[in-house]
Design an enzyme around this catalytic site. Structure first.
Site, PDB file in Angstrom:
ATOM      1  N   LYS A 192     -40.313  29.237  29.980  1.00  7.55           N
ATOM      2  CA  LYS A 192     -40.687  29.039  31.545  1.00  7.55           C
ATOM      3  C   LYS A 192     -41.174  29.659  32.492  1.00  7.55           C
ATOM      4  CE  LYS A 192     -36.772  25.569  31.426  1.00  7.55           C
ATOM      5  NZ  LYS A 192     -35.946  25.955  30.394  1.00  7.55           N
ATOM      6  N   LYS A 220     -35.266  25.973  19.320  1.00  6.16           N
ATOM      7  CA  LYS A 220     -35.506  26.562  20.658  1.00  6.16           C
ATOM      8  C   LYS A 220     -34.757  27.587  21.110  1.00  6.16           C
ATOM      9  CE  LYS A 220     -34.281  24.552  24.631  1.00  6.16           C
ATOM     10  NZ  LYS A 220     -34.039  25.389  25.591  1.00  6.16           N
ATOM     11  N   ALA A 253     -52.230  37.043  35.951  1.00  6.47           N
ATOM     12  CA  ALA A 253     -52.380  38.174  34.995  1.00  6.47           C
ATOM     13  C   ALA A 253     -51.020  38.174  34.023  1.00  6.47           C
ATOM     14  CB  ALA A 253     -52.937  39.299  35.519  1.00  6.47           C
ATOM     15  N   ASP A 287     -38.659  29.261  24.682  1.00  4.93           N
ATOM     16  CA  ASP A 287     -38.566  28.501  25.972  1.00  4.93           C
ATOM     17  C   ASP A 287     -38.390  29.687  27.232  1.00  4.93           C
ATOM     18  OD1 ASP A 287     -38.199  26.520  27.991  1.00  4.93           O
ATOM     19  OD2 ASP A 287     -36.094  26.045  27.193  1.00  4.93           O
ATOM     20  N   ARG A 347     -28.768  12.183  23.655  1.00  5.35           N
ATOM     21  CA  ARG A 347     -27.142  12.146  23.388  1.00  5.35           C
ATOM     22  C   ARG A 347     -27.182  10.849  22.198  1.00  5.35           C
ATOM     23  NH1 ARG A 347     -27.173  16.339  24.738  1.00  5.35           N
ATOM     24  NH2 ARG A 347     -25.718  17.545  26.087  1.00  5.35           N
ATOM     25  N   ASP A 361     -45.302  33.287  37.156  1.00  5.77           N
ATOM     26  CA  ASP A 361     -45.619  34.631  37.592  1.00  5.77           C
ATOM     27  C   ASP A 361     -46.991  34.691  38.122  1.00  5.77           C
ATOM     28  OD1 ASP A 361     -45.670  37.321  38.377  1.00  5.77           O
ATOM     29  OD2 ASP A 361     -44.582  37.852  36.676  1.00  5.77           O
TER      30      ASP A 361
HETATM   31  O1  C5P Z   1     -26.823  20.695  24.721  1.00  3.85           O
HETATM   32  P1  C5P Z   1     -27.829  19.914  25.288  1.00  3.85           P
HETATM   33  O2  C5P Z   1     -28.430  19.305  24.196  1.00  3.85           O
HETATM   34  O3  C5P Z   1     -27.299  19.404  26.585  1.00  3.85           O
HETATM   35  O4  C5P Z   1     -28.993  20.859  25.399  1.00  3.85           O
HETATM   36  C1  C5P Z   1     -30.270  20.687  25.887  1.00  3.85           C
HETATM   37  C2  C5P Z   1     -31.235  21.858  25.913  1.00  3.85           C
HETATM   38  O5  C5P Z   1     -32.326  21.364  26.725  1.00  3.85           O
HETATM   39  C3  C5P Z   1     -30.552  23.147  26.546  1.00  3.85           C
HETATM   40  O6  C5P Z   1     -31.191  24.313  26.090  1.00  3.85           O
HETATM   41  C4  C5P Z   1     -31.129  23.017  27.987  1.00  3.85           C
HETATM   42  O7  C5P Z   1     -31.396  24.300  28.713  1.00  3.85           O
HETATM   43  C5  C5P Z   1     -32.619  22.330  27.707  1.00  3.85           C
HETATM   44  N1  C5P Z   1     -32.934  21.387  29.023  1.00  3.85           N
HETATM   45  C6  C5P Z   1     -32.451  20.723  29.537  1.00  3.85           C
HETATM   46  N2  C5P Z   1     -32.983  19.898  30.584  1.00  3.85           N
HETATM   47  C7  C5P Z   1     -34.513  20.309  30.855  1.00  3.85           C
HETATM   48  C8  C5P Z   1     -34.844  21.250  30.433  1.00  3.85           C
HETATM   49  C9  C5P Z   1     -34.401  21.752  29.432  1.00  3.85           C
HETATM   50  O8  C5P Z   1     -31.191  20.191  28.972  1.00  3.85           O
HETATM   51  N3  C5P Z   1     -34.804  19.762  31.864  1.00  3.85           N
END
Ligand code: C5P
Length: 233
Positions: free
Chosen positions: A67, A38, A73, A65, A181, A70
């Site tokens: 996101k 990503k 168009a 990513d 995690r 806008d």
């Molecule tokens: O380091 P970590 O595992 O927390 O990273 C999670 C990734 O997912 C980061 O790139 C973060 O920006 C993205 N993310 C998130 N929560 C969201 C959407 C995206 O943690 N709701």
């Protein structure tokens, strides 16, 4: 020498490094243990698309990513441009006008477009402050339904909402969950976490993982630990 497990496309590594050199170094370290990366705004704003092309040429999958949010168009044009480049997954904000424009811009079946329902950084207080006047979970589920109606390929959600979402979307609808995690890993700034296996068991199609791998003393061992856990799902 122990045999390494093969990469699994269901694990997406968040390349949240501050610059391209450090991102390339992490990719090199991880080698065959990661097949899906990503790339977020920090790298996209400094040549991340070049990195995306490089990784694609090495056979990796790419999640851009952006996101997108806008006028129609612009979203349509950006989605079209992403589809012609190294992009297997693309994010847009899950507002109907934005999602419809992104779908109009989709030019192939290989770029999957997914919607960010309500950013997990937002609380009920923030929604009230912005004038939404509805419960956060209700807004998430409303946007999930709208993502399906608009023809999106999936959504991004917390692993805690994955089961509820899976119960009301088509079987091939993608549910991509950050906030995972491995057992015992530091939470960092994530609050509502689940293990990678829990996320998949609750219906996620992909897990996004960043710091538990990128900040580990041994990133390959950390990635391999997650791959081993996913093997059993
Ligand atoms: O380091 P970590 O595992 O927390 O990273 C999670 C990734 O997912 C980061 O790139 C973060 O920006 C993205 N993310 C998130 N929560 C969201 C959407 C995206 O943690 N709701």
């Amino acid at each position: 020498m122990t045999t390494l497990l093969k990469a699994d496309d269901r694990m997406i590594l968040a390349l949240d490094e501050p610059d391209l050199d450090r991102a390339r170094a992490l990719v090199k370290t991880l080698g065959d243990s990661v097949s899906f990366y990503k790339i977020g705004l920090t790298l996209l704003a400094q040549g991340g698309l070049t990195l995306a092309e490089e990784l694609k040429a090495e056979g990796k999958k790419i999640f851009q990513d952006w996101k997108l949010h806008d006028i129609g168009a612009q979203v349509e044009g950006a989605a079209k441009a992403a589809c012609s480049g190294a992009c297997d997954l693309l994010t847009v904000h899950a507002e109907p006008q934005v999602m419809r424009a992104a779908v109009r811009g989709r030019t192939n079946d290989t770029t999957k477009i997914i919607g960010v329902t309500v950013m997990t950084s937002l609380t009920q207080y923030d929604l009230d402050e912005m004038g939404y006047g509805m419960e956060l979970t209700d807004l998430v589920m409303r946007r999930v339904d709208q993502a399906v109606e608009c023809g999106l390929d999936g959504i991004v959600s917390s692993p805690h909402e994955a089961a509820m979402i899976r119960a009301r979307v088509p079987a091939d609808f993608l549910i991509v969950t950050p906030g995972v995690r491995p057992e015992g890993a530091a939470l960092d700034d994530q609050q509502r976490v689940a293990t990678p296996q829990e996320a998949l068991l609750h219906g996620a199609s992909h897990v996004v993982v960043g710091r538990p791998v990128s900040r580990a003393a041994d990133p390959v061992a950390a990635a391999q630990g997650i791959l081993a856990a996913l093997h059993n799902v």
